[in-house]
Design a protein around this motif. Structure first.
Motif, PDB file in Angstrom:
ATOM      1  N   GLY A   1       0.211  -5.423  -2.056  1.00  0.00           N
ATOM      2  CA  GLY A   1       0.253  -4.561  -0.891  1.00  0.00           C
ATOM      3  C   GLY A   1       0.077  -3.091  -1.222  1.00  0.00           C
ATOM      4  O   GLY A   1      -0.195  -2.720  -2.358  1.00  0.00           O
ATOM      5  N   ILE A   2       0.225  -2.266  -0.205  1.00  0.00           N
ATOM      6  CA  ILE A   2       0.089  -0.816  -0.341  1.00  0.00           C
ATOM      7  C   ILE A   2       1.352  -0.165   0.183  1.00  0.00           C
ATOM      8  O   ILE A   2       1.847  -0.524   1.255  1.00  0.00           O
ATOM      9  N   VAL A   3       1.883   0.790  -0.546  1.00  0.00           N
ATOM     10  CA  VAL A   3       3.030   1.548  -0.063  1.00  0.00           C
ATOM     11  C   VAL A   3       2.482   2.649   0.833  1.00  0.00           C
ATOM     12  O   VAL A   3       1.937   3.649   0.363  1.00  0.00           O
ATOM     13  N   ALA A   4       2.576   2.462   2.144  1.00  0.00           N
ATOM     14  CA  ALA A   4       1.993   3.390   3.110  1.00  0.00           C
ATOM     15  C   ALA A   4       3.070   4.292   3.703  1.00  0.00           C
ATOM     16  O   ALA A   4       4.263   3.990   3.609  1.00  0.00           O
TER      17      ALA A   4
ATOM     18  N   GLY B   1      -8.102  -7.915   2.778  1.00  0.00           N
ATOM     19  CA  GLY B   1      -7.952  -6.491   2.512  1.00  0.00           C
ATOM     20  C   GLY B   1      -8.467  -5.658   3.658  1.00  0.00           C
ATOM     21  O   GLY B   1      -7.875  -4.651   4.048  1.00  0.00           O
ATOM     22  N   LEU B   2      -9.599  -6.068   4.257  1.00  0.00           N
ATOM     23  CA  LEU B   2     -10.148  -5.347   5.396  1.00  0.00           C
ATOM     24  C   LEU B   2      -9.199  -5.424   6.582  1.00  0.00           C
ATOM     25  O   LEU B   2      -8.983  -4.438   7.288  1.00  0.00           O
ATOM     26  N   ALA B   3      -8.640  -6.600   6.814  1.00  0.00           N
ATOM     27  CA  ALA B   3      -7.688  -6.755   7.914  1.00  0.00           C
ATOM     28  C   ALA B   3      -6.505  -5.816   7.738  1.00  0.00           C
ATOM     29  O   ALA B   3      -6.049  -5.173   8.681  1.00  0.00           O
ATOM     30  N   SER B   4      -5.987  -5.738   6.502  1.00  0.00           N
ATOM     31  CA  SER B   4      -4.865  -4.853   6.228  1.00  0.00           C
ATOM     32  C   SER B   4      -5.236  -3.403   6.477  1.00  0.00           C
ATOM     33  O   SER B   4      -4.457  -2.626   7.035  1.00  0.00           O
ATOM     34  N   TYR B   5      -6.452  -3.022   6.072  1.00  0.00           N
ATOM     35  CA  TYR B   5      -6.890  -1.637   6.232  1.00  0.00           C
ATOM     36  C   TYR B   5      -6.941  -1.254   7.708  1.00  0.00           C
ATOM     37  O   TYR B   5      -6.467  -0.191   8.114  1.00  0.00           O
ATOM     38  N   ILE B   6      -7.515  -2.160   8.519  1.00  0.00           N
ATOM     39  CA  ILE B   6      -7.633  -1.871   9.950  1.00  0.00           C
ATOM     40  C   ILE B   6      -6.269  -1.877  10.618  1.00  0.00           C
ATOM     41  O   ILE B   6      -5.929  -0.984  11.390  1.00  0.00           O
ATOM     42  N   ASP B   7      -5.461  -2.907  10.327  1.00  0.00           N
ATOM     43  CA  ASP B   7      -4.131  -2.993  10.934  1.00  0.00           C
ATOM     44  C   ASP B   7      -3.276  -1.780  10.583  1.00  0.00           C
ATOM     45  O   ASP B   7      -2.566  -1.232  11.423  1.00  0.00           O
ATOM     46  N   GLY B   8      -3.343  -1.388   9.311  1.00  0.00           N
ATOM     47  CA  GLY B   8      -2.446  -0.344   8.830  1.00  0.00           C
ATOM     48  C   GLY B   8      -2.791   1.050   9.263  1.00  0.00           C
ATOM     49  O   GLY B   8      -1.919   1.882   9.442  1.00  0.00           O
ATOM     50  N   ARG B   9      -4.103   1.364   9.430  1.00  0.00           N
ATOM     51  CA  ARG B   9      -4.464   2.741   9.704  1.00  0.00           C
ATOM     52  C   ARG B   9      -5.192   2.939  11.028  1.00  0.00           C
ATOM     53  O   ARG B   9      -4.851   3.819  11.812  1.00  0.00           O
ATOM     54  N   ALA B  10      -6.232   2.144  11.299  1.00  0.00           N
ATOM     55  CA  ALA B  10      -7.056   2.378  12.487  1.00  0.00           C
ATOM     56  C   ALA B  10      -6.255   2.262  13.776  1.00  0.00           C
ATOM     57  O   ALA B  10      -6.245   3.163  14.617  1.00  0.00           O
ATOM     58  N   GLN B  11      -5.554   1.146  13.927  1.00  0.00           N
ATOM     59  CA  GLN B  11      -4.785   0.913  15.139  1.00  0.00           C
ATOM     60  C   GLN B  11      -3.631   1.900  15.272  1.00  0.00           C
ATOM     61  O   GLN B  11      -3.398   2.471  16.341  1.00  0.00           O
TER      62      GLN B  11
ATOM     63  N   SER C   1      -0.763 -17.484   3.824  1.00  0.00           N
ATOM     64  CA  SER C   1      -0.753 -16.934   5.175  1.00  0.00           C
ATOM     65  C   SER C   1      -0.485 -15.451   5.198  1.00  0.00           C
ATOM     66  O   SER C   1      -0.537 -14.819   6.236  1.00  0.00           O
ATOM     67  N   ALA C   2      -0.175 -14.862   4.085  1.00  0.00           N
ATOM     68  CA  ALA C   2       0.149 -13.425   4.054  1.00  0.00           C
ATOM     69  C   ALA C   2      -1.137 -12.634   3.972  1.00  0.00           C
ATOM     70  O   ALA C   2      -1.619 -12.298   2.910  1.00  0.00           O
ATOM     71  N   THR C   3      -1.702 -12.281   5.163  1.00  0.00           N
ATOM     72  CA  THR C   3      -3.015 -11.638   5.210  1.00  0.00           C
ATOM     73  C   THR C   3      -2.935 -10.123   5.160  1.00  0.00           C
ATOM     74  O   THR C   3      -3.952  -9.464   5.230  1.00  0.00           O
ATOM     75  N   ASN C   4      -1.740  -9.548   5.055  1.00  0.00           N
ATOM     76  CA  ASN C   4      -1.638  -8.094   5.028  1.00  0.00           C
ATOM     77  C   ASN C   4      -1.501  -7.562   3.608  1.00  0.00           C
ATOM     78  O   ASN C   4      -1.096  -6.424   3.412  1.00  0.00           O
ATOM     79  N   SER C   5      -1.799  -8.347   2.602  1.00  0.00           N
ATOM     80  CA  SER C   5      -1.760  -7.874   1.233  1.00  0.00           C
ATOM     81  C   SER C   5      -3.164  -7.862   0.675  1.00  0.00           C
ATOM     82  O   SER C   5      -3.997  -8.710   0.998  1.00  0.00           O
TER      83      SER C   5
END
Length: 406
Positions: free
Chosen positions: A143-146, A222-232, A130-134
């Motif tokens: 994950g990514i250290v942002a 990975g795409l979900a994480s990219y959008i959640d982390g930066r676009a929004q 269920s961990a979709t942000n990694s």
């Protein structure tokens, strides 16, 4: 003297709380007008009047919180649990437009998302399915250290709304002369004067885009994480600055601060502290007929206020052990670095200003660009369109947290 009522003495229904709130608001207004009249005539404001004003304001804020609590309970069905909301990235990869698009595709898709589906979404973490942000695990740290993300707050303070136009027109009261008076039988009734001005809040666009490898299209989490982390986050970061500080020129939103009334206390307090000045700002908003619903402060200024101690070294406001929700003078405090240091903003955020969403967050993924094609990249574009109307600028008060020379 005002005494805090027990739970049994408090009004229990929405109608009872609303009626009591109206009564107390009129009382606060009367006390404020009395203080202003005494100051204008050179009379001293008695300690009893000051205490009565403070106590009435405290009761007013408690009733507002009670009313909100009752309304929320009334809107929730018995036994109903809030639906689990999906993140922005998850909504993108589950959309019909995204299906069938992979690293071999060369096309564009557009996904429009409603803000109600992405606001207040808890971050997903962990190592399970269920961990979709990694990102995909390949013998490396997950994950990514942002960079750290600022907590956004200004939008949550304002009235939400929507528009289907490219601008919002509204009528703003610009002047009122009240000549109402008692009239004897057969006497001529006095004439009052009120002026209005048509205002326009144009819809503005906030957008940005960035690149990702085309292989990421085969990696949905990975795409979900990219959008959640930066676009929004990028849109919210800029939106917060615009709502607070935008100067209205060019493509900028006209924010609250440029329209807010300058701090002009009705009472002169010798050696006023930042805590005193915030209280006087609340009084100024009350006298403008719109009681404050919160404060906006720079985190540095709020930390300084929380660290204030009495002569025995005890904290006046903060609770170092248990913490708690930031509040002062009965109102919530919002901390944001979008507010310049040594400045405050208070006012009726929930009554005097409104956001109108024209296009909620929209995401466009494209691989058609020639440069993207030869570099195996995909362009991700995120944008939103919105307008903000400030109905009564004098309902907001801004000024320095510390007086000059302090």
């Amino acid at each position: 003297m005002y005494q805090k009522k027990s739970a049994d003495d408090q009004p229990q229904s929405i109608s009872e709380v609303s009626a009591k709130l109206s009564e107390v608001m009129n009382q606060v207004k009367t006390f404020g007008e009395d203080v202003q009249k005494k100051m204008q005539s050179g009379e001293n404001v008695t300690l009893e009047l000051k205490q009565m004003t403070d106590q009435s304001l405290t009761e007013m804020n408690e009733l507002k919180e009670r009313l909100t609590e009752l309304e929320q309970k009334g809107a929730r069905r018995p036994g109903e649990e809030p639906a689990q909301r999906k993140s922005l990235g998850s909504l993108v990869i589950e959309s019909e437009a995204y299906k069938g698009m992979d690293s071999s595709a060369r096309k564009s898709i557009r996904v429009r998302l409603e803000r109600k589906d992405i606001m207040n979404v808890p971050a997903t973490t962990g190592t399970g399915a269920s961990a979709t942000n990694s990102l995909v695990i390949a013998d490396r740290i997950q994950g990514i250290v942002a960079p750290p993300e600022r907590t956004m707050t200004i939008r949550d303070l304002l009235i939400p709304g929507n528009t289907a136009s490219n601008g919002v027109e509204f009528v703003q009261e610009t002047g009122f002369t009240n000549n109402a008076a008692t009239v004897p039988e057969g006497g001529l009734k006095p004439k009052s004067d009120i002026q209005f001005e048509l205002k326009n809040a144009p819809v503005r666009t906030i957008a940005h885009h960035f690149k990702a490898s085309r292989q990421i299209l085969d990696d949905a989490p990975g795409l979900a994480s990219y959008i959640d982390g930066r676009a929004q986050y990028g849109l919210r970061f800029k939106e917060e600055q615009q709502l607070l500080n935008g100067d209205g020129t060019g493509a900028n939103i006209l924010g609250i601060l440029p329209q807010a009334a300058e701090f002009a206390p009705a009472i002169s307090v010798a050696g006023a502290t930042p805590i005193d000045r915030l209280r006087l700002a609340v009084l100024q908003a009350v006298l403008a007929e719109y009681p404050s619903s919160g404060f906006v402060l720079n985190p540095i200024d709020w930390a300084g206020i929380e660290l204030t101690k009495d002569s025995e070294g005890r904290y006046i406001i903060a609770q170092p052990v248990n913490g708690g929700v930031p509040r002062i003078w009965g109102l919530p405090v919002v901390e944001t670095q979008a507010m310049a240091q040594n400045n405050f903003l208070t006012g009726a955020f929930n009554m005097a200003a409104q956001i109108f969403d024209r296009t909620e967050i929209e995401v466009l993924l494209s691989t058609e660009n020639e440069d993207d094609f030869i570099r195996n990249m995909v362009t991700i574009l995120a944008e939103e369109r919105l307008a903000m109307a400030v109905y009564r600028p004098e309902a907001f008060v801004t000024g320095a947290v510390m007086a000059a020379g302090s």
